[in-house]
Each structure stands twice: as structure tokens, then as C-alpha cells.
Design a protein around this motif. Sequence first.
Motif, PDB file in Angstrom:
ATOM      1  N   ARG A 153      15.559 -17.685 -18.761  1.00  0.00           N
ATOM      2  CA  ARG A 153      14.270 -17.370 -19.358  1.00  0.00           C
ATOM      3  C   ARG A 153      13.283 -16.998 -18.263  1.00  0.00           C
ATOM      4  O   ARG A 153      13.268 -17.592 -17.187  1.00  0.00           O
ATOM      5  CB  ARG A 153      13.706 -18.598 -20.084  1.00  0.00           C
ATOM      6  CG  ARG A 153      14.395 -18.979 -21.351  1.00  0.00           C
ATOM      7  CD  ARG A 153      13.715 -18.479 -22.609  1.00  0.00           C
ATOM      8  NE  ARG A 153      12.289 -18.553 -22.653  1.00  0.00           N
ATOM      9  CZ  ARG A 153      11.580 -19.536 -23.194  1.00  0.00           C
ATOM     10  NH1 ARG A 153      12.189 -20.571 -23.715  1.00  0.00           N
ATOM     11  NH2 ARG A 153      10.275 -19.489 -23.223  1.00  0.00           N
ATOM     12  N   VAL A 154      12.460 -16.010 -18.526  1.00  0.00           N
ATOM     13  CA  VAL A 154      11.380 -15.612 -17.626  1.00  0.00           C
ATOM     14  C   VAL A 154      10.103 -15.471 -18.454  1.00  0.00           C
ATOM     15  O   VAL A 154      10.155 -15.473 -19.692  1.00  0.00           O
ATOM     16  CB  VAL A 154      11.694 -14.295 -16.873  1.00  0.00           C
ATOM     17  CG1 VAL A 154      12.848 -14.489 -15.909  1.00  0.00           C
ATOM     18  CG2 VAL A 154      11.985 -13.162 -17.828  1.00  0.00           C
ATOM     19  N   ASN A 171      21.278  -6.463 -13.412  1.00  0.00           N
ATOM     20  CA  ASN A 171      19.827  -6.274 -13.379  1.00  0.00           C
ATOM     21  C   ASN A 171      19.201  -6.125 -14.768  1.00  0.00           C
ATOM     22  O   ASN A 171      18.150  -5.537 -14.922  1.00  0.00           O
ATOM     23  CB  ASN A 171      19.471  -5.079 -12.492  1.00  0.00           C
ATOM     24  CG  ASN A 171      18.037  -5.148 -12.027  1.00  0.00           C
ATOM     25  OD1 ASN A 171      17.509  -6.224 -11.799  1.00  0.00           O
ATOM     26  ND2 ASN A 171      17.404  -4.008 -11.895  1.00  0.00           N
ATOM     27  N   TRP A 172      19.839  -6.667 -15.834  1.00  0.00           N
ATOM     28  CA  TRP A 172      19.301  -6.569 -17.184  1.00  0.00           C
ATOM     29  C   TRP A 172      18.135  -7.522 -17.358  1.00  0.00           C
ATOM     30  O   TRP A 172      18.137  -8.647 -16.877  1.00  0.00           O
ATOM     31  CB  TRP A 172      20.392  -6.906 -18.200  1.00  0.00           C
ATOM     32  CG  TRP A 172      19.875  -6.917 -19.613  1.00  0.00           C
ATOM     33  CD1 TRP A 172      19.742  -5.864 -20.435  1.00  0.00           C
ATOM     34  CD2 TRP A 172      19.411  -8.058 -20.335  1.00  0.00           C
ATOM     35  NE1 TRP A 172      19.218  -6.269 -21.636  1.00  0.00           N
ATOM     36  CE2 TRP A 172      19.001  -7.614 -21.600  1.00  0.00           C
ATOM     37  CE3 TRP A 172      19.288  -9.410 -20.028  1.00  0.00           C
ATOM     38  CZ2 TRP A 172      18.487  -8.469 -22.572  1.00  0.00           C
ATOM     39  CZ3 TRP A 172      18.776 -10.268 -20.990  1.00  0.00           C
ATOM     40  CH2 TRP A 172      18.390  -9.791 -22.239  1.00  0.00           C
ATOM     41  N   GLU A 173      17.110  -7.073 -18.032  1.00  0.00           N
ATOM     42  CA  GLU A 173      16.014  -7.930 -18.462  1.00  0.00           C
ATOM     43  C   GLU A 173      15.588  -7.451 -19.831  1.00  0.00           C
ATOM     44  O   GLU A 173      15.443  -6.249 -20.062  1.00  0.00           O
ATOM     45  CB  GLU A 173      14.825  -7.874 -17.504  1.00  0.00           C
ATOM     46  CG  GLU A 173      13.701  -8.787 -17.934  1.00  0.00           C
ATOM     47  CD  GLU A 173      12.528  -8.822 -16.971  1.00  0.00           C
ATOM     48  OE1 GLU A 173      11.407  -9.047 -17.453  1.00  0.00           O
ATOM     49  OE2 GLU A 173      12.742  -8.630 -15.764  1.00  0.00           O
ATOM     50  N   PRO A 219      10.845 -14.309 -33.828  1.00  0.00           N
ATOM     51  CA  PRO A 219      10.912 -15.209 -32.667  1.00  0.00           C
ATOM     52  C   PRO A 219      11.809 -14.653 -31.548  1.00  0.00           C
ATOM     53  O   PRO A 219      13.027 -14.590 -31.701  1.00  0.00           O
ATOM     54  CB  PRO A 219      11.473 -16.499 -33.241  1.00  0.00           C
ATOM     55  CG  PRO A 219      12.223 -16.077 -34.465  1.00  0.00           C
ATOM     56  CD  PRO A 219      11.520 -14.859 -34.992  1.00  0.00           C
ATOM     57  N   VAL A 220      11.198 -14.216 -30.447  1.00  0.00           N
ATOM     58  CA  VAL A 220      11.946 -13.675 -29.317  1.00  0.00           C
ATOM     59  C   VAL A 220      11.524 -14.352 -28.024  1.00  0.00           C
ATOM     60  O   VAL A 220      10.403 -14.842 -27.907  1.00  0.00           O
ATOM     61  CB  VAL A 220      11.751 -12.140 -29.176  1.00  0.00           C
ATOM     62  CG1 VAL A 220      12.377 -11.396 -30.339  1.00  0.00           C
ATOM     63  CG2 VAL A 220      10.290 -11.782 -29.023  1.00  0.00           C
ATOM     64  N   LYS A 221      12.422 -14.362 -27.073  1.00  0.00           N
ATOM     65  CA  LYS A 221      12.169 -14.881 -25.719  1.00  0.00           C
ATOM     66  C   LYS A 221      12.661 -13.828 -24.731  1.00  0.00           C
ATOM     67  O   LYS A 221      13.590 -13.073 -25.018  1.00  0.00           O
ATOM     68  CB  LYS A 221      12.929 -16.192 -25.481  1.00  0.00           C
ATOM     69  CG  LYS A 221      12.675 -17.254 -26.507  1.00  0.00           C
ATOM     70  CD  LYS A 221      11.532 -18.114 -26.111  1.00  0.00           C
ATOM     71  CE  LYS A 221      11.425 -19.300 -27.071  1.00  0.00           C
ATOM     72  NZ  LYS A 221      10.091 -19.525 -27.530  1.00  0.00           N
ATOM     73  N   ARG A 222      12.062 -13.778 -23.546  1.00  0.00           N
ATOM     74  CA  ARG A 222      12.449 -12.816 -22.506  1.00  0.00           C
ATOM     75  C   ARG A 222      13.419 -13.494 -21.543  1.00  0.00           C
ATOM     76  O   ARG A 222      13.203 -14.615 -21.102  1.00  0.00           O
ATOM     77  CB  ARG A 222      11.224 -12.303 -21.755  1.00  0.00           C
ATOM     78  CG  ARG A 222      11.577 -11.275 -20.680  1.00  0.00           C
ATOM     79  CD  ARG A 222      10.373 -10.496 -20.217  1.00  0.00           C
ATOM     80  NE  ARG A 222       9.948  -9.531 -21.213  1.00  0.00           N
ATOM     81  CZ  ARG A 222      10.471  -8.321 -21.362  1.00  0.00           C
ATOM     82  NH1 ARG A 222      11.455  -7.935 -20.588  1.00  0.00           N
ATOM     83  NH2 ARG A 222      10.030  -7.516 -22.289  1.00  0.00           N
ATOM     84  N   TYR A 223      14.502 -12.780 -21.236  1.00  0.00           N
ATOM     85  CA  TYR A 223      15.535 -13.282 -20.323  1.00  0.00           C
ATOM     86  C   TYR A 223      15.821 -12.257 -19.237  1.00  0.00           C
ATOM     87  O   TYR A 223      15.582 -11.062 -19.421  1.00  0.00           O
ATOM     88  CB  TYR A 223      16.843 -13.556 -21.087  1.00  0.00           C
ATOM     89  CG  TYR A 223      16.753 -14.737 -22.020  1.00  0.00           C
ATOM     90  CD1 TYR A 223      17.153 -15.993 -21.600  1.00  0.00           C
ATOM     91  CD2 TYR A 223      16.255 -14.590 -23.304  1.00  0.00           C
ATOM     92  CE1 TYR A 223      17.075 -17.081 -22.457  1.00  0.00           C
ATOM     93  CE2 TYR A 223      16.160 -15.677 -24.163  1.00  0.00           C
ATOM     94  CZ  TYR A 223      16.571 -16.918 -23.729  1.00  0.00           C
ATOM     95  OH  TYR A 223      16.479 -17.995 -24.570  1.00  0.00           O
ATOM     96  N   ALA A 280      20.287 -20.957 -16.087  1.00  0.00           N
ATOM     97  CA  ALA A 280      20.961 -20.121 -17.077  1.00  0.00           C
ATOM     98  C   ALA A 280      20.981 -20.848 -18.414  1.00  0.00           C
ATOM     99  O   ALA A 280      21.469 -21.959 -18.523  1.00  0.00           O
ATOM    100  CB  ALA A 280      22.373 -19.801 -16.626  1.00  0.00           C
ATOM    101  N   THR A 281      20.415 -20.201 -19.423  1.00  0.00           N
ATOM    102  CA  THR A 281      20.379 -20.798 -20.746  1.00  0.00           C
ATOM    103  C   THR A 281      21.089 -19.938 -21.785  1.00  0.00           C
ATOM    104  O   THR A 281      21.427 -20.415 -22.847  1.00  0.00           O
ATOM    105  CB  THR A 281      18.936 -21.036 -21.205  1.00  0.00           C
ATOM    106  OG1 THR A 281      18.224 -19.798 -21.144  1.00  0.00           O
ATOM    107  CG2 THR A 281      18.250 -22.054 -20.326  1.00  0.00           C
ATOM    108  N   ARG A 282      21.299 -18.673 -21.489  1.00  0.00           N
ATOM    109  CA  ARG A 282      21.959 -17.750 -22.412  1.00  0.00           C
ATOM    110  C   ARG A 282      22.882 -16.840 -21.617  1.00  0.00           C
ATOM    111  O   ARG A 282      22.838 -16.794 -20.396  1.00  0.00           O
ATOM    112  CB  ARG A 282      20.924 -16.876 -23.142  1.00  0.00           C
ATOM    113  CG  ARG A 282      19.923 -17.608 -24.006  1.00  0.00           C
ATOM    114  CD  ARG A 282      20.462 -18.058 -25.346  1.00  0.00           C
ATOM    115  NE  ARG A 282      20.820 -17.002 -26.232  1.00  0.00           N
ATOM    116  CZ  ARG A 282      20.052 -16.472 -27.165  1.00  0.00           C
ATOM    117  NH1 ARG A 282      18.838 -16.919 -27.341  1.00  0.00           N
ATOM    118  NH2 ARG A 282      20.500 -15.511 -27.954  1.00  0.00           N
TER     119      ARG A 282
END
Length: 100
Positions: free
Chosen positions: A57-58, A84-86, A72-76, A44-46
Amino acid sequence: MARVDIDVSADSGLATDLLTDLLAEMAADAHRAADALAGKRLTATRSCPQCGGPAARVSRKLTDRMLSVVMPVKRYRCFDLNCNWEGLLMSRRRPVGSGA
């Protein structure tokens, strides 16, 4: 695996909701199992923006990478099976020359 019989003749809305929830849970389990088999350790980072729980992060999709050139975006993905949020969250990039 347990067998579940649902009578759809009485209330098809209820049956649809139950089936949707079941499929969402199965999809979340499949994602986590695939990550585990791939040797990925989810940390868990966020925080999840939907439920506030831990999110990890995924791997990003191609469209995520293309968007990241501009923004700048990252997928979580949320750890909570009920949530079940992604999705994408803004990256916390360090300013150039800030050290470490």
C-alpha cells in the motif's frame, strides 16, 4: 555513478527504449527512497496484478480518495523494479458488524 555512452545514430528506437527503461528504474528507486526517508515501512499486503509479485500500500492521490467514496479502492505499488506497476485495487472492506 557509471557513465553510459549510447550511439543514437544507429538505432534511435533502441536508444529510446533504453532511455525509457532507465528512467522508469530511476523513478521506481526514487519512490522507494522517498518512502524510506518518510519513515514508511513497505509491507507486502497484496499481489501485483501485472507480475504476481508482492505489492504494498502507498499513499492515495486526491482522485483516488474521491473515487473511493463510490468504489472502495486502495493504491498499491509493486516491489519488483522490473515491473514498476502502481495502481488501484479494490479494497477488501469488512461487512458492517462483522467484529474485529
